[in-house]
Write an enzyme that holds these catalytic residues in place. Structure first.
Site, PDB file in Angstrom:
ATOM      1  N   PRO A   1     -14.853  -5.296 -27.682  1.00  0.00           N
ATOM      2  CA  PRO A   1     -15.807  -5.983 -26.792  1.00  0.00           C
ATOM      3  C   PRO A   1     -16.890  -5.003 -26.339  1.00  0.00           C
ATOM      4  O   PRO A   1     -16.635  -4.114 -25.532  1.00  0.00           O
ATOM      5  CB  PRO A   1     -14.933  -6.447 -25.628  1.00  0.00           C
ATOM      6  CG  PRO A   1     -13.725  -5.576 -25.647  1.00  0.00           C
ATOM      7  CD  PRO A   1     -13.578  -4.981 -27.000  1.00  0.00           C
TER       8      PRO A   1
ATOM      9  N   ASP B   1     -17.088   0.438 -25.261  1.00  0.00           N
ATOM     10  CA  ASP B   1     -15.916  -0.453 -25.383  1.00  0.00           C
ATOM     11  C   ASP B   1     -15.467  -0.856 -23.974  1.00  0.00           C
ATOM     12  O   ASP B   1     -14.941  -0.038 -23.211  1.00  0.00           O
ATOM     13  CB  ASP B   1     -14.807   0.322 -26.125  1.00  0.00           C
ATOM     14  CG  ASP B   1     -13.594  -0.528 -26.412  1.00  0.00           C
ATOM     15  OD1 ASP B   1     -13.418  -1.576 -25.760  1.00  0.00           O
ATOM     16  OD2 ASP B   1     -12.810  -0.129 -27.296  1.00  0.00           O
ATOM     17  N   HIS B   2     -15.633  -2.113 -23.646  1.00  0.00           N
ATOM     18  CA  HIS B   2     -15.326  -2.556 -22.274  1.00  0.00           C
ATOM     19  C   HIS B   2     -13.831  -2.586 -21.956  1.00  0.00           C
ATOM     20  O   HIS B   2     -13.427  -2.765 -20.806  1.00  0.00           O
ATOM     21  CB  HIS B   2     -15.955  -3.922 -21.998  1.00  0.00           C
ATOM     22  CG  HIS B   2     -16.495  -4.066 -20.610  1.00  0.00           C
ATOM     23  ND1 HIS B   2     -15.898  -3.433 -19.513  1.00  0.00           N
ATOM     24  CD2 HIS B   2     -17.538  -4.755 -20.114  1.00  0.00           C
ATOM     25  CE1 HIS B   2     -16.575  -3.733 -18.433  1.00  0.00           C
ATOM     26  NE2 HIS B   2     -17.575  -4.537 -18.754  1.00  0.00           N
ATOM     27  N   ARG B   3     -13.017  -2.408 -22.978  1.00  0.00           N
ATOM     28  CA  ARG B   3     -11.580  -2.351 -22.697  1.00  0.00           C
ATOM     29  C   ARG B   3     -11.249  -1.039 -21.996  1.00  0.00           C
ATOM     30  O   ARG B   3     -10.266  -0.920 -21.270  1.00  0.00           O
ATOM     31  CB  ARG B   3     -10.759  -2.435 -23.995  1.00  0.00           C
ATOM     32  CG  ARG B   3     -10.945  -3.737 -24.741  1.00  0.00           C
ATOM     33  CD  ARG B   3     -10.286  -3.699 -26.089  1.00  0.00           C
ATOM     34  NE  ARG B   3     -10.881  -2.679 -26.955  1.00  0.00           N
ATOM     35  CZ  ARG B   3     -10.542  -2.480 -28.212  1.00  0.00           C
ATOM     36  NH1 ARG B   3      -9.624  -3.240 -28.786  1.00  0.00           N
ATOM     37  NH2 ARG B   3     -11.105  -1.540 -28.919  1.00  0.00           N
TER      38      ARG B   3
END
Lengths: 465, 303
Positions: A256, A434-436
């Site tokens: 994401p 990476d939004h994780r």
């Protein structure tokens, strides 16, 4: 004799063609009048035909023929022959200009130039004599040949290209050719980087300083090829780098992405680079670009935000913080997009980064990158600005968690600290993360820190090891 | 009205002479190096036979100043600016004045037999082509062989070269040229130069695209080609690489000749240049006269 002269003048006037096209001269002493019995009887020994073509012997008055379009006079531009010089048939005699057209006048005879009637710059009237030519030839009254001799170059049909032509030729401007001549260089040995492959002054200076061409870490300039129109669809099997790119981009889809963009004022860095690039070139032979500075500053900022230099493990259970800052740089090669990385940037000086970057770039262009060069990257930078563009949306290269795209440096007006508008060198940067693993705030703070280092390079000195 | 003139095989049709028994070839190129395109013109002029086929060559150049065969480059433009701004400076083989080329300028070269030399016919063909596609355009040919827009602005310059058997006539056409660059580079030097070189006649210029911004080089090229081929019984179209030594043997040699200093500067007719030299130490001004022959100073006189 008197009668002959009057008659000859009348006949000459009658042959109006002689005025404009004929290049013969009447031998004033002797003339045949075929149908004048009395005269014919008197002068049979010196009989010769009068014709509107040429009498091939004796003095010939070569006249300026009709150029066309009702042009009555032409300016004498250049003489190619001197008085007393031998001239042959079809040899250039002079060049004349009439308003906008230039015409080269060629001789019809073999002979010797006896007199030139006009100086350079004078206007010659059509039908008047340009030169007197003492014609060589036999006195047997044969007509001059008007047909082409074998010496005249034969003409060909217009060219009809049937296949894709190859570009040829090494060219250079007069100033560059002189420079090459002064240094005893052959232009064919020097690679041209100018327009259409032309050799420019810089190519010669580089050739003199260093036999091997060096390139910056920015993307190579691709020679524009002649566009060809595709007549039908073409199928090509995916292989090599393209196949790998398809696989990795597919894997990126699982990440994401979020974006964060900002502007960096590179004015201080531009000044700094200007001061020291000559020294780097002299010591290492490498052209110093902005990338080594940016990479070192990135490494310094990563030291403060190690989460950006991390990776998610396979099961998505752990974050692995990588110790080494292996910063990858996207390289656009003729074979495809490659991402070799400079290893352990935290331990390298800016000069060392520049040298390594150059090596990777050269290897990428020549398809000589090793496995070691390409794997192991922990963070990536894409210098798309070397080709063009401002903001972009870069795609993260798994298993990394962030990537930055650097736009081109533009000169724009900006307010400075005192409220005045100044000329600023602005570079747009686009981050994807990476939004994780990464939060927006982390990315923003990292970007601000990097911005601080690049806008104030002296601060970078404090953190260099 | 049909007029058949047997000696020249011309047929008059709609006011355009028609070469009913001849073919034609239209060449276009993507090469924008003026040295190679001029070399191609010269190559065609020297080698090709136009008794059965006439040719039209349509081309453009990178920013360049092109002077006539017998012109003085220092008089026609700022030579130092052209060198520092990397503008090409070329000397063509045909006569006439200096022109500025860039990618917004279209060049047409008409190749025919010497007996068919007729610049007015060619220029009228271009104006006819423009008016057929854009009927509102007020374009006409004046007696100096210029194409005039709106009875005031010059949009084309003409020059020609005549040989023993063949000739060519080439002209420019301002479609969307950078006018400020044109004025900047074609600025006749105000230096005190006395010479017998051909002088350029300055005119106010305008682009065709200023009249209608849909007009561009591509559609002008098509408009003129359409009218040109109508004169002939057959037409062929080729995209040619004017740098191809394989196809045009000897063209590189000609391009190299055109690039030589001896051609660009050395072919300048002799001239004198007078100027004042201020010597700081003695605080005196000396009038100096330079005599320049073949581009090289042959004599200096200090008064």
């Amino acid at each position: 004799m008197h009668r002959v002269n009057r008659l000859s003048r009348r006949l000459f006037r009658l042959s109006a063609v002689a005025q404009t096209r004929a290049t013969c001269a009447v031998n004033k002493d002797v003339l045949l009048v075929k149908h004048h019995p009395k005269l014919a009887a008197k002068h049979t020994q010196h009989v010769r035909w009068l014709n509107t073509t040429c009498v091939r012997t004796g003095l010939v008055q070569f006249k300026l023929a009709d150029i066309g379009e009702g042009i009555k006079e032409a300016e004498m531009l250049e003489w190619f022959v001197e008085e007393g010089e031998k001239v042959s048939q079809f040899q250039d005699i002079c060049e004349v200009q009439s308003d906008k057209s230039t015409a080269k006048i060629t001789s019809r005879y073999d002979g010797v130039i006896m007199k030139r009637y006009y100086d350079i710059g004078e206007n010659a009237q059509v039908g008047t004599t340009l030169v007197d030519i003492e014609v060589e030839g036999e006195e047997d009254g044969t007509e001059a040949k008007q047909d082409e001799t074998p010496d005249v170059p034969t003409t060909i049909e217009p060219p009809t290209p049937t296949q894709t032509p190859e570009t040829q030729g090494v060219l250079a401007t007069p100033a560059v050719r002189r420079l090459a001549k002064e240094h005893g260089l052959d232009l064919n040995d020097i690679k041209g980087s100018g327009k259409d492959g032309r050799v420019v002054k810089e190519d010669i200076m580089e050739f003199i300083d260093q036999p091997e061409a060096t390139m910056t870490s920015s993307s190579p300039t691709m020679m524009p090829s002649i566009p060809t129109v595709m007549l039908q669809d073409k199928t090509e099997k995916l292989k090599g780098i393209r196949k790998a790119m398809v696989r990795s981009m597919k894997a990126s889809l699982d990440i994401p992405h979020f974006g964060y963009d900002d502007e960096y004022d590179m004015s201080e860095l531009v000044l700094l680079r200007k001061k020291i690039k000559k020294e780097v070139k002299h010591n290492t032979g490498v052209k110093l670009s902005y990338m080594p500075f940016i990479m070192k500053a990135t490494s310094a900022a990563l030291a403060q935000y190690p989460i950006l230099n991390s990776q998610l493990d396979g099961g998505h259970e752990n974050i692995i913080y990588k110790a080494d800052h292996n910063i990858g740089v996207a390289v656009d090669t003729p074979h495809g997009l490659l991402l070799p990385s400079v290893k352990s940037v935290q331990n390298l000086s800016i000069i060392e980064i520049a040298v390594e970057l150059n090596r990777l770039h050269e290897a990428g262009l020549n398809n000589k990158l090793t496995q070691q060069d390409v794997v192991g990257g922990t963070f990536s930078l894409s210098n798309i600005g070397s080709i063009g563009g401002t903001y972009a949306r870069p795609v993260i290269f798994p298993p990394q968690v962030a990537i930055g795209a650097l736009g081109k440096i533009q000169i724009l007006p900006r307010y400075n600290y005192d409220g005045d508008i100044t000329k600023s060198h602005i570079m747009c940067v686009s981050w994807s993360a990476d939004h994780r693993v990464i939060e927006g705030a982390t990315m923003a703070r990292f970007s601000n820190l990097l911005k601080d280092y690049l806008e104030n390079p002296s601060k970078l000195l404090l953190y260099l090891k | 009205m049909l007029l058949r003139c047997m000696s020249n095989y011309y047929v008059l049709l709609n006011g355009i002479r028609c070469f009913s028994s001849k073919q034609c070839i239209v060449y276009t190129t993507s090469v924008t190096d003026p040295f190679y395109n001029l070399a191609f013109e010269e190559w065609m002029f020297r080698k090709v036979d136009f008794t059965k086929t006439n040719c039209l060559f349509i081309w453009r150049s990178q920013p360049s100043v092109v002077i006539g065969r017998h012109q003085n480059p220092w008089k026609e433009c700022r030579v130092n600016d052209t060198i520092s701004d990397e503008i090409n400076l070329c000397r063509r083989s045909s006569g006439g004045g200096a022109v500025y080329h860039d990618l917004g300028n279209l060049n047409f070269t008409f190749f025919n037999e010497k007996s068919e030399y007729n610049t007015k016919r060619n220029l009228k063909l271009i104006t006819r082509g423009l008016r057929e596609t854009w009927p509102f355009l007020d374009v006409d040919v004046n007696r100096r062989d210029d194409i005039i827009l709106n009875k005031r602005y010059k949009i084309s310059g003409t020059a020609a070269r005549l040989g023993r058997r063949s000739c060519y006539h080439h002209c420019t056409l301002l479609v969307s040229t950078n006018k400020s660059n044109l004025t900047k580079y074609l600025h006749p030097n105000k230096l005190n130069l006395t010479s017998i070189a051909t002088d350029s006649v300055r005119s106010t210029v305008r682009n065709l695209s200023d009249e209608d911004n849909t007009i561009n080089c591509k559609n002008v090229s098509n408009a003129v080609t359409q009218v040109y081929v109508r004169q002939f019984s057959g037409a062929k179209y080729y995209e040619i690489d004017t740098k191809s030594e394989q196809l045009l043997t000897g063209v590189t040699e000609i391009a190299k000749e055109l690039l030589q200093w001896e051609w660009v500067y050395g072919k300048t007719p002799k001239f004198t240049y007078e100027f004042d030299y201020y010597h700081e130490k003695s605080e005196q001004t000396f009038p100096i006269t330079l005599e320049v022959k073949e581009g090289i100073v042959s004599n200096i006189t200090v008064q």
